[in-house]
Design a protein around this motif. Sequence first.
Motif, PDB file in Angstrom:
ATOM      1  N   HIS A  90      36.732  62.165 -24.221  1.00 42.98           N
ATOM      2  CA  HIS A  90      36.640  61.037 -25.142  1.00 42.98           C
ATOM      3  C   HIS A  90      35.183  60.782 -25.532  1.00 42.98           C
ATOM      4  CE1 HIS A  90      38.022  57.197 -26.934  1.00 42.98           C
ATOM      5  NE2 HIS A  90      36.788  56.847 -26.684  1.00 42.98           N
ATOM      6  N   GLN A  91      34.967  60.543 -26.813  1.00 43.32           N
ATOM      7  CA  GLN A  91      33.628  60.221 -27.294  1.00 43.32           C
ATOM      8  C   GLN A  91      33.743  59.344 -28.535  1.00 43.32           C
ATOM      9  OE1 GLN A  91      30.673  61.180 -25.725  1.00 43.32           O
ATOM     10  NE2 GLN A  91      29.819  59.627 -27.081  1.00 43.32           N
ATOM     11  N   GLN A 140      44.763  52.995 -28.539  1.00 37.75           N
ATOM     12  CA  GLN A 140      44.898  54.299 -27.899  1.00 37.75           C
ATOM     13  C   GLN A 140      45.952  54.266 -26.803  1.00 37.75           C
ATOM     14  OE1 GLN A 140      41.242  56.047 -26.590  1.00 37.75           O
ATOM     15  NE2 GLN A 140      42.214  57.948 -25.913  1.00 37.75           N
ATOM     16  N   ALA A 189      31.951  58.010 -22.206  1.00 34.59           N
ATOM     17  CA  ALA A 189      32.728  57.784 -23.431  1.00 34.59           C
ATOM     18  C   ALA A 189      31.880  57.315 -24.602  1.00 34.59           C
ATOM     19  CB  ALA A 189      33.840  56.780 -23.166  1.00 34.59           C
ATOM     20  N   VAL A 227      42.072  50.551 -24.999  1.00 36.12           N
ATOM     21  CA  VAL A 227      42.451  51.779 -24.310  1.00 36.12           C
ATOM     22  C   VAL A 227      43.633  51.476 -23.396  1.00 36.12           C
ATOM     23  CG1 VAL A 227      41.690  53.661 -22.838  1.00 36.12           C
ATOM     24  CG2 VAL A 227      40.050  52.535 -24.358  1.00 36.12           C
ATOM     25  N   PHE A 245      43.252  58.976 -22.548  1.00 38.97           N
ATOM     26  CA  PHE A 245      41.814  58.784 -22.422  1.00 38.97           C
ATOM     27  C   PHE A 245      41.325  59.665 -21.278  1.00 38.97           C
ATOM     28  CE2 PHE A 245      38.091  56.836 -20.553  1.00 38.97           C
ATOM     29  CZ  PHE A 245      37.322  56.519 -21.654  1.00 38.97           C
TER      30      PHE A 245
END
Length: 465
Positions: free
Chosen positions: A297-298, A246, A323, A217, A293
């Motif tokens: 977010h999941q 990401q 998350a 992330v 993010f």
Amino acid sequence: MNDFNAESMHRLAKMALDAGEVASPEEAVALFSRYRLRIHLGAGWAGTLAGQACLLTALNTAVRAFLGGVEVYGDLENTLDVPLYQGRSARGVAEELGGQVADTTSTALPTLVIGAAPDGALPEFCVRLSWDHWRFEIAPAAEGSTLACADDNPLAGIGAAALGVNEAFMHVRGDLAEAGHRSVGMSLWNPLAVADWRSDAHKGPALAYLPKSLWLVGLGHLGQAYAWTLGLMPYPLEARPHLVLQDFDKAAKSNLSTCLLLWAADLLKPKVRVVASRLEVAGFTTALVERRFGAAHQVMAEEPTTALFGVDNVAARRDLDTAGFSMVVEAGLGSGYRDFRNIRLHTFPGPRQPSAIWAAASTAQATIELNAAYKKLADEHNDICGMTLLASRAVATPFVGALAAVLAMAEVMRPLHGGLVHAALDVQMKSMRHRTGAAPAVYGGLAPAFVHADKELVGRVGKST
């Protein structure tokens, strides 16, 4: 103000402007252009993947800090085996990373030694980098007493490189009188061992397992340090990891001073795509998430549930609560010219949720105070907003990010080898004696899927121990 602004200013040279040493960004860069370094490659340097990772990290971080240039001297007629540069010549990669290959045996430049120390008189600053299992050390080359460079763990080679470049930078800056005249090291197996870190009790087991998949992330300073570190780990050719990458941002000129996988040709390109292209050439598989993010977010089925978090944003850290990751290692770095070497890590699940560590009130942005240099520049260029934005940018350098990355990776990999994790960990690179953190504990979450490490050296005869 020429081409200097928040998106172009060198993030380490900025420290001279913040400290009031210089009156303009141009003077800051001119000052840093006087800093030079040499890397000496002695016998045996390429005989381990840790040694190869040590050279590559030392060079890639040093060329972004020592703007006067980094010389590389020694045996460069080796073939590299680390995934990012597998099958390529050490000489070609050294030149690609910005090293200046030297042909003279002697030098007065500050020198980092990887492998056997040079013969004859040594320069004033001459530090040897060494490693063994999960431990790494820098020490004056004249002392001759260093770690055995036995078990081949690239994390330790990267750690040694980060400490060595930091020590050389403190020397040229005059930040610490004893820089280059002391031994400094640590154990990644037990980072809170300070006085006795060299003890065999803290060397850890032979490196055998690596995470099979991860979610990165943020792909700025820290995120690219994570990716760089993964690219130097001994993944088998047929089992390179899968990474979800990401980020939403594009590469700016200032990022070249902090990001280990960016070069000038990448400017204005999305960071996530640049990093993906570098890793895919090395056989990694990637999935790209080009959005911020946040609370939405999941993690979905079949996606990596272990994350390395490198976003410097309190609100985003709070959103880690929901998350759906089973394991997260989060790192934060100091941002001022006095504390940019400080590293703080958190590992989740832990005794506290992210939202409890980072309170909602802490999301408020601090007021930026301009020093005399920034005020003068703002008046000269009639640009108070631009100077305030520049002043707000962090002082940063990738040799700090590299050490943070190996500390974070160690938290992920220790449980795979039967080791413990730390809910919190603080490390100060200027004085490694000042290491604090939560007592190590058995990891209580879902362990990452893993693959077996492959430490066979294809480019060299034989196999590492």
